[in-house]
Scaffold this active site. Structure first.
Site, PDB file in Angstrom:
ATOM      1  N   ASP A   1      38.128  33.572  42.666  1.00  0.00           N
ATOM      2  CA  ASP A   1      38.579  32.693  41.583  1.00  0.00           C
ATOM      3  C   ASP A   1      38.738  31.248  42.072  1.00  0.00           C
ATOM      4  O   ASP A   1      38.906  30.336  41.258  1.00  0.00           O
ATOM      5  CB  ASP A   1      39.959  33.163  41.099  1.00  0.00           C
TER       6      ASP A   1
ATOM      7  N   LYS B   1      33.983  41.607  32.855  1.00  0.00           N
ATOM      8  CA  LYS B   1      33.721  41.359  34.291  1.00  0.00           C
ATOM      9  C   LYS B   1      33.231  42.644  34.965  1.00  0.00           C
ATOM     10  O   LYS B   1      32.293  42.629  35.758  1.00  0.00           O
ATOM     11  CB  LYS B   1      34.995  40.822  34.969  1.00  0.00           C
TER      12      LYS B   1
ATOM     13  N   GLN C   1      43.683  39.053  37.072  1.00  0.00           N
ATOM     14  CA  GLN C   1      43.545  38.406  35.764  1.00  0.00           C
ATOM     15  C   GLN C   1      44.855  37.703  35.404  1.00  0.00           C
ATOM     16  O   GLN C   1      45.933  38.297  35.471  1.00  0.00           O
ATOM     17  CB  GLN C   1      43.170  39.449  34.697  1.00  0.00           C
TER      18      GLN C   1
HETATM   19  N1  GUN Z   1      42.554  33.878  32.835  1.00  0.00           N
HETATM   20  C1  GUN Z   1      41.899  32.902  32.149  1.00  0.00           C
HETATM   21  N2  GUN Z   1      40.951  32.326  32.925  1.00  0.00           N
HETATM   22  C2  GUN Z   1      41.007  32.953  34.116  1.00  0.00           C
HETATM   23  C3  GUN Z   1      40.272  32.795  35.326  1.00  0.00           C
HETATM   24  O1  GUN Z   1      39.365  31.970  35.479  1.00  0.00           O
HETATM   25  N3  GUN Z   1      40.629  33.641  36.334  1.00  0.00           N
HETATM   26  C4  GUN Z   1      41.624  34.556  36.205  1.00  0.00           C
HETATM   27  N4  GUN Z   1      41.903  35.308  37.262  1.00  0.00           N
HETATM   28  N5  GUN Z   1      42.316  34.717  35.107  1.00  0.00           N
HETATM   29  C5  GUN Z   1      42.010  33.915  34.067  1.00  0.00           C
END
Ligand code: GUN
Length: 295
Positions: free
Chosen positions: A121, A54, A98
């Site tokens: 998100d 990311k 995350q």
């Molecule tokens: N962990 C697995 N998928 C995601 C997601 O889409 N967003 C976040 N913040 N953590 C994750």
């Protein structure tokens, strides 16, 4: 029939290129630089890789990015204090914590603490609610990516029988809501299957579009789908390691058999996976535009 392969790597690249041009224009016209903060608590290796990707993508597109990696023993109060600080930071338009967070921290409290206008998100209840009533600000990245894969592959969603396997807050429920909207690229008839469904195959065989986020390797086999189905495989399962130490991955769909019946199918890897980060970047750009009242 042998399926057309829906190439997520290529479609994600196309979206990144569109975003890069838009980000350059925002900077030039409005001196606006979208900013993303990622927060990672603990040392889960997969989460480290995702956050690294990311960050790398943000930088490549011209997004300002901040990485906050915190030790596993960080308290909930410390994490909430950091979120509060980022909520107030004018250079930060998107905040991503995350998941999963360590078990001594409440995931719900963390998500609730993020300013909904920085919730790139799309997991804050405000954004979940706004999607449900058809006025979304931010769509969660993975389901948003699935919708884009379908649209950009020219697949007709309107009036289609969509069957979703899995009802998680990250994928199953939001993709159901997205495809149910009264909008272009939606208007589907949606069925959501889960672990208590008695006869999964009776539903999957009806599907024009089958979206699988079951969490079980190769759970969907050729006998469970109809000829001409479009299959979106959200699963990523490691089923071994090559001699050189590389992970061998497979999806939740038995790709080799299902591709002989499907009209189109996403591979694993190279299908849904690459789309998730591209859509996070799109949400970050949207968050910046919202903050500057450009939309
Ligand atoms: N962990 C697995 N998928 C995601 C997601 O889409 N967003 C976040 N913040 N953590 C994750």
């Amino acid at each position: 029939m042998t399926a057309r392969i829906i190439n997520g790597t290529k479609i994600a690249k196309q979206i990144r290129e569109e975003l890069k041009a838009e980000i350059a224009e925002l900077k030039e016209k409005y001196n606006l630089i979208p900013g993303l903060a990622t927060i990672l608590v603990g040392d889960d290796p997969a989460s480290h890789i995702y956050v690294g990707q990311k960050q790398k993508t943000s930088l490549a597109l011209g997004i300002y990015s901040e990485r906050h990696d915190l030790p596993a023993e960080t308290s909930e109060e410390e994490l909430l204090a950091l979120i509060d600080q980022l909520n107030k930071d004018k250079n930060i338009h998107g905040i991503l914590v995350q998941l999963p967070v360590p078990s001594h921290i409440s995931e719900a409290r963390v998500i609730y603490a993020i300013n909904p206008r920085k919730d790139v998100d799309g997991l804050h209840p405000m954004n979940v609610g706004k999607l449900t009533i058809g006025e979304p600000d931010f769509l969660p990245s993975t389901p948003y990516g699935i919708q884009q894969l379908l649209i950009r592959s020219g697949i007709n969603i309107e009036g289609a029988e969509v069957v979703i396997i899995g009802r998680s807050n990250l994928v199953g429920k939001p993709i159901a809501n997205i495809l149910l909207q009264n909008k272009e690229g939606a208007n589907a008839i949606v069925t959501v299957c889960h672990t208590r469904v008695r006869d999964i195959a009776a539903h999957t065989r009806r599907a024009d579009i089958l979206i699988v986020a079951a969490g079980t390797p190769k759970a969907i086999t050729a006998d469970m789908v109809k000829e001409g189905v479009v299959v979106i495989d959200v699963g990523t399962n490691q089923i071994g390691t090559t001699k050189s130490g590389k992970a061998i991955l497979c999806g939740d769909v038995d790709f080799d058999s299902v591709k002989e019946k499907a009209a189109a199918i996403t591979p694993v890897p190279g299908g849904v996976g690459p789309m998730t980060i591209a859509m996070l970047m799109m949400n970050t750009v949207k968050a910046a535009k919202l903050s500057a009242r450009l939309i």
